[in-house]
Design a protein around this motif. Sequence first.
Motif, PDB file in Angstrom:
ATOM      1  N   GLN A   1      10.642  -7.025 -14.865  1.00  6.81           N
ATOM      2  CA  GLN A   1      10.420  -6.398 -16.162  1.00  6.81           C
ATOM      3  C   GLN A   1       9.948  -4.943 -16.051  1.00  6.81           C
ATOM      4  O   GLN A   1       9.846  -4.252 -17.061  1.00  6.81           O
ATOM      5  N   LEU A   2       9.669  -4.490 -14.824  1.00  7.78           N
ATOM      6  CA  LEU A   2       9.041  -3.178 -14.657  1.00  7.78           C
ATOM      7  C   LEU A   2       9.866  -2.045 -15.243  1.00  7.78           C
ATOM      8  O   LEU A   2       9.372  -1.256 -16.064  1.00  7.78           O
ATOM      9  N   GLN A   3      11.095  -1.930 -14.820  1.00  7.02           N
ATOM     10  CA  GLN A   3      11.897  -0.786 -15.257  1.00  7.02           C
ATOM     11  C   GLN A   3      12.157  -0.819 -16.762  1.00  7.02           C
ATOM     12  O   GLN A   3      12.127   0.221 -17.424  1.00  7.02           O
ATOM     13  N   ALA A   4      12.385  -2.000 -17.305  1.00  9.33           N
ATOM     14  CA  ALA A   4      12.611  -2.113 -18.746  1.00  9.33           C
ATOM     15  C   ALA A   4      11.353  -1.742 -19.520  1.00  9.33           C
ATOM     16  O   ALA A   4      11.417  -1.026 -20.532  1.00  9.33           O
ATOM     17  N   GLU A   5      10.190  -2.212 -19.044  1.00  6.58           N
ATOM     18  CA  GLU A   5       8.919  -1.883 -19.706  1.00  6.58           C
ATOM     19  C   GLU A   5       8.658  -0.383 -19.647  1.00  6.58           C
ATOM     20  O   GLU A   5       8.239   0.225 -20.629  1.00  6.58           O
ATOM     21  N   ALA A   6       8.900   0.218 -18.472  1.00  6.55           N
ATOM     22  CA  ALA A   6       8.652   1.646 -18.313  1.00  6.55           C
ATOM     23  C   ALA A   6       9.597   2.466 -19.180  1.00  6.55           C
ATOM     24  O   ALA A   6       9.187   3.443 -19.817  1.00  6.55           O
ATOM     25  N   ALA A   7      10.870   2.077 -19.210  1.00 10.53           N
ATOM     26  CA  ALA A   7      11.849   2.802 -20.024  1.00 10.53           C
ATOM     27  C   ALA A   7      11.520   2.692 -21.506  1.00 10.53           C
ATOM     28  O   ALA A   7      11.645   3.663 -22.262  1.00 10.53           O
ATOM     29  N   LYS A   8      11.086   1.510 -21.927  1.00  7.22           N
ATOM     30  CA  LYS A   8      10.704   1.309 -23.334  1.00  7.22           C
ATOM     31  C   LYS A   8       9.519   2.184 -23.705  1.00  7.22           C
ATOM     32  O   LYS A   8       9.499   2.819 -24.769  1.00  7.22           O
ATOM     33  N   LEU A   9       8.523   2.233 -22.816  1.00 12.38           N
ATOM     34  CA  LEU A   9       7.340   3.055 -23.071  1.00 12.38           C
ATOM     35  C   LEU A   9       7.694   4.531 -23.108  1.00 12.38           C
ATOM     36  O   LEU A   9       7.222   5.279 -23.973  1.00 12.38           O
ATOM     37  N   ALA A  10       8.551   4.971 -22.172  1.00 10.08           N
ATOM     38  CA  ALA A  10       8.967   6.372 -22.150  1.00 10.08           C
ATOM     39  C   ALA A  10       9.734   6.741 -23.416  1.00 10.08           C
ATOM     40  O   ALA A  10       9.524   7.812 -23.996  1.00 10.08           O
ATOM     41  N   ALA A  11      10.618   5.857 -23.845  1.00 13.14           N
ATOM     42  CA  ALA A  11      11.381   6.114 -25.068  1.00 13.14           C
ATOM     43  C   ALA A  11      10.454   6.217 -26.275  1.00 13.14           C
ATOM     44  O   ALA A  11      10.661   7.056 -27.163  1.00 13.14           O
TER      45      ALA A  11
ATOM     46  N   ALA B   1       2.816  -1.054 -12.822  1.00 15.13           N
ATOM     47  CA  ALA B   1       3.156  -1.484 -11.468  1.00 15.13           C
ATOM     48  C   ALA B   1       3.761  -2.869 -11.487  1.00 15.13           C
ATOM     49  O   ALA B   1       3.329  -3.739 -12.250  1.00 15.13           O
ATOM     50  N   ALA B   2       4.773  -3.057 -10.658  1.00 14.43           N
ATOM     51  CA  ALA B   2       5.334  -4.393 -10.466  1.00 14.43           C
ATOM     52  C   ALA B   2       4.278  -5.293  -9.828  1.00 14.43           C
ATOM     53  O   ALA B   2       3.421  -4.827  -9.083  1.00 14.43           O
ATOM     54  N   ARG B   3       4.355  -6.581 -10.128  1.00 13.80           N
ATOM     55  CA  ARG B   3       3.350  -7.511  -9.616  1.00 13.80           C
ATOM     56  C   ARG B   3       3.312  -7.532  -8.086  1.00 13.80           C
ATOM     57  O   ARG B   3       2.266  -7.782  -7.481  1.00 13.80           O
ATOM     58  N   SER B   4       4.438  -7.245  -7.448  1.00 10.02           N
ATOM     59  CA  SER B   4       4.497  -7.245  -5.981  1.00 10.02           C
ATOM     60  C   SER B   4       4.076  -5.903  -5.384  1.00 10.02           C
ATOM     61  O   SER B   4       4.009  -5.777  -4.160  1.00 10.02           O
ATOM     62  N   ALA B   5       3.787  -4.915  -6.215  1.00  8.00           N
ATOM     63  CA  ALA B   5       3.419  -3.589  -5.720  1.00  8.00           C
ATOM     64  C   ALA B   5       1.993  -3.603  -5.170  1.00  8.00           C
ATOM     65  O   ALA B   5       1.206  -4.514  -5.440  1.00  8.00           O
ATOM     66  N   SER B   6       1.681  -2.567  -4.397  1.00  9.16           N
ATOM     67  CA  SER B   6       0.330  -2.437  -3.853  1.00  9.16           C
ATOM     68  C   SER B   6       0.009  -0.973  -3.638  1.00  9.16           C
ATOM     69  O   SER B   6       0.907  -0.116  -3.593  1.00  9.16           O
ATOM     70  N   PHE B   7      -1.285  -0.684  -3.505  1.00 14.81           N
ATOM     71  CA  PHE B   7      -1.779   0.679  -3.335  1.00 14.81           C
ATOM     72  C   PHE B   7      -2.653   0.738  -2.088  1.00 14.81           C
ATOM     73  O   PHE B   7      -3.531  -0.106  -1.906  1.00 14.81           O
TER      74      PHE B   7
END
Length: 262
Positions: free
Chosen positions: A189-199, A126-132
């Motif tokens: 950094q969210l999308q880059a981190e997620a894409a790296k993990l998925a790859a 989750a991005a730091r600005s995200a919430s649930f």
Amino acid sequence: MTTILFQIENGVATLTLNRPDRLNSFNTDMHAELKDALKQVQDPANKVRCLLITGAGRGFCAGQDLSDRAVAPGNDTPDLGESIDKRYNPLIRTLRALEMPVICAVNGVAAGAGANLAFACDIVLAARSASFIQAFCKIGLVPDSGGTWTLPRLVGQARAVALSMLGDKVSAEQAEAWGMIWKCVDDDQLQAEAAKLAAQLATQPTKGLALIKRALAASSTNTLDQQLDLERDLQRLAGRTRDYQEGVAAFMEKRVPTFQGM
């Protein structure tokens, strides 16, 4: 597709909820397109080994679009159970049953069914600005999309009850501290981190990871004896995969393994 973006590349399927003007809230069209996309994910011909789900714009998913004609209140009392039975429950069941890792990158607010969609995934960033937010109580409803099942398992009964009855917002940092999600990262950094993990996951022994999912999913209802038997049975299956043979060979030969996901 008009409500989602979908692509498959190098073994990773990326699914982006794409109704940013409505905070990517669900409507009947989005459910239909999600169903179609997940069929493509499951098609062996597409060779998908990891699924990444995220949202477009400033929100991840605000839950149900209350203006959608399929559920909007009118002269007749709406049958929300029918909507859940036809749309939400099949979506959550499909995600939980996918024989591959499912990553969720929560880029903004995740409310109601949007939050529970994220919690149905295997690894949540989750991005730091995200919430649930379990927003159901704000309009007199019950958490759905698996929320009453996943929340107690993630944060315990006391917090699950309070979150469900009060509808308080939980920040991404708090969600990480409580164990609701895997990791909170800076927004840029969210999308880059997620894409790296998925790859990374798309190059791992996919069948073995799918068996891990099965084992962990069963552990909450199995006795220890039942779980030990299940581990035995799943290990038997894992030991027959080509990836296990490759993993052992690579270890013995002191090289990086090349897994094929089979």
